[in-house]
Design an enzyme around this catalytic site. Structure first.
Site, short mmCIF file in Angstrom:
data_model
loop_
_atom_site.label_atom_id
_atom_site.label_comp_id
_atom_site.label_asym_id
_atom_site.label_seq_id
_atom_site.Cartn_x
_atom_site.Cartn_y
_atom_site.Cartn_z
N LYS A 282 0.93 -1.24 -0.02
CA LYS A 282 0.09 -0.03 -0.04
C LYS A 282 0.62 1.13 -0.03
O LYS A 282 2.07 1.28 0.34
CB LYS A 282 -0.80 -0.25 1.13
CG LYS A 282 -2.01 -1.08 1.18
CD LYS A 282 -2.76 -1.19 -0.09
CE LYS A 282 -3.85 -2.10 0.07
NZ LYS A 282 -3.54 -3.37 -0.18
C1 LIG Z 1 -9.88 -2.67 -2.00
C2 LIG Z 1 -9.26 -3.47 -0.92
N1 LIG Z 1 -9.92 -3.78 0.15
C3 LIG Z 1 -9.41 -4.41 1.22
C4 LIG Z 1 -8.23 -4.92 1.24
C5 LIG Z 1 -7.82 -5.68 2.46
O1 LIG Z 1 -6.74 -5.26 3.17
P1 LIG Z 1 -5.77 -6.06 3.59
O2 LIG Z 1 -5.00 -6.96 3.05
O3 LIG Z 1 -4.93 -5.20 4.49
O4 LIG Z 1 -6.57 -6.92 4.80
C6 LIG Z 1 -7.35 -4.97 0.12
C7 LIG Z 1 -6.01 -5.20 0.20
O5 LIG Z 1 -5.48 -5.31 -0.66
C8 LIG Z 1 -7.79 -4.02 -1.03
O6 LIG Z 1 -7.17 -3.86 -2.11
#
Ligand SMILES: Cc1ncc(COP(=O)(O)O)c(C=O)c1O
Length: 372
Positions: free
Chosen positions: A184
């Protein structure tokens, strides 16, 4: 130049090590400590909202947000079919029903014109996702939401620093969720945050994050979770946040260079930036179609052979075997088009100009080589 260019790497070139070392030396290595509070305060401030509740990842941030606003089993939440499954799993895990809306092909975001017809008496919220860093057209979403008394949840996992009409992602709906996974724009390794101006929701999310400890401490009014972020992770996050303008700026500069180098390649569609948007290009996506002589998977293979790692776009939520039991109805042609033709190029903030030149030159050579 490196022989292999990864699709994305974190840029840890600030005070990350210094702050983590300080957290360790202080002994505050779990989920209390000064970095947690400072990271929550400064990140929510950066987004332009009052409250920040950090947690263990972006998916948990979405789970907390859904629970904080009161989404329950049987409720319906409207959301895009074209997204990462982390947006959707918490809805399903609660026992609520995700109701999918297709994308539009310009920004790849949810087609706001298709939202209203999906509303039923069970609809409680609209979850928008700022795909790959381009904000959703929020006025259109908010108009529908206000008319039908729906809560707007922003999944801003991919959109740190993105803006809609000069307002930052995270401040555009009623409550928002971020991820700080390693790819990110800013990272804590694993991590997430819920941000909102609603004090009641923020307090609720905070309690749910930490077993719903009560008064007295071991009396629990609700079933909570352990979704806490550690002070060490927050220390990394704070160091990242100190450089967020630079990191967002680098993503945007890289995209401009890619755009200028790839704009004339026939059959390659570049990411856009609407006049009302600040796109942060979390990932620099391309859509490949005729007259480009190769299909998207063929182009990816050729790039891989030349040391350039890429990744495909998402597969639609409506097609996920994990959701077969939901019996999703309807057609999602644009999501399927994006899945078939879309992929993203290396997108790290610290990509060099030379690397981007090499990637663009390679795509052009593949085009020319295959055409003749
Ligand atoms: C659009 C979106 N929502 C939610 C997430 C979930 O985040 P995490 O991987 O930190 O759980 C991601 C992660 O890549 C994402 O791209």
């Amino acid at each position: 130049m490196k022989k292999f260019i990864p699709v994305c790497e974190p840029t840890l070139r600030g005070k990350e090590l210094e702050y983590v070392t300080d957290a360790i030396n202080s002994g505050w290595i779990s989920s209390a400590g000064k970095y947690i509070q400072e990271f929550e305060e400064k990140f929510s401030q950066y987004c332009g909202v009052k409250y920040g509740v950090s947690c263990s990842n972006g998916t948990k941030a979405i789970h907390l947000a859904l629970m904080a606003v009161g989404i329950k089993a049987g409720d319906e939440v409207i959301m895009p079919s074209f997204t990462m499954i982390g947006s959707c799993n918490p809805i399903v895990q609660i026992g609520a029903k995700p109701v999918f809306v297709d994308s539009e092909l310009k920004t790849w975001n949810m087609d706001t014109e298709q939202i209203e017809k999906k509303i039923t008496t069970k609809t409680k919220a609209i979850m928008i996702v700022h795909i790959y860093g381009h904000p959703v057209d929020m006025d259109a979403v908010l108009k529908i939401a206000r008319k039908h008394n729906l809560i707007v949840i922003e999944d801003a996992a991919e959109a740190h620093g993105a803006e809609y009409k000069e307002k930052k992602a995270g401040s555009l709906g009623d409550i928002a969720c971020f991820s700080f996974y390693a790819n990110k724009i800013i990272t804590t390794g694993e991590g997430g945050m819920v941000v909102t101006n609603n004090e009641k929701w923020a307090e609720h999310a905070k309690k749910l994050r930490n077993h719903f400890f009560g008064e007295p401490r071991f009396l629990h009014q609700e079933v909570g979770y352990n979704y806490r972020l550690t002070n060490m992770q927050a220390a990394i996050g704070l160091a990242q946040l100190e450089r967020i303008d630079e990191l967002v700026g680098a993503r945007r500069k890289n995209a401009q260079l890619y755009n200028s180098l790839l704009k004339d390649v026939p059959g390659i569609k570049l990411p856009v930036e609407e006049p009302w948007a600040k796109n942060v290009y979390w990932m620099y996506g391309l859509v490949v179609d005729k007259p480009f002589p190769l299909t998207m998977p063929q182009l990816r293979d050729e790039l891989q052979k030349r040391g350039i790692e890429t990744r495909t776009f998402f597969i639609g939520m409506h097609k996920q075997p994990a959701y077969a039991h939901l019996g999703v109805q309807g057609d999602f042609p644009n999501t399927e088009y994006l899945e078939k033709n879309g992929f993203y190029l290396p997108s790290s903030s610290h990509l060099t100009e030379e690397e981007i030149q090499y990637i663009a030159k390679t795509i052009k050579e593949i085009y020319t080589g295959q055409r003749t």
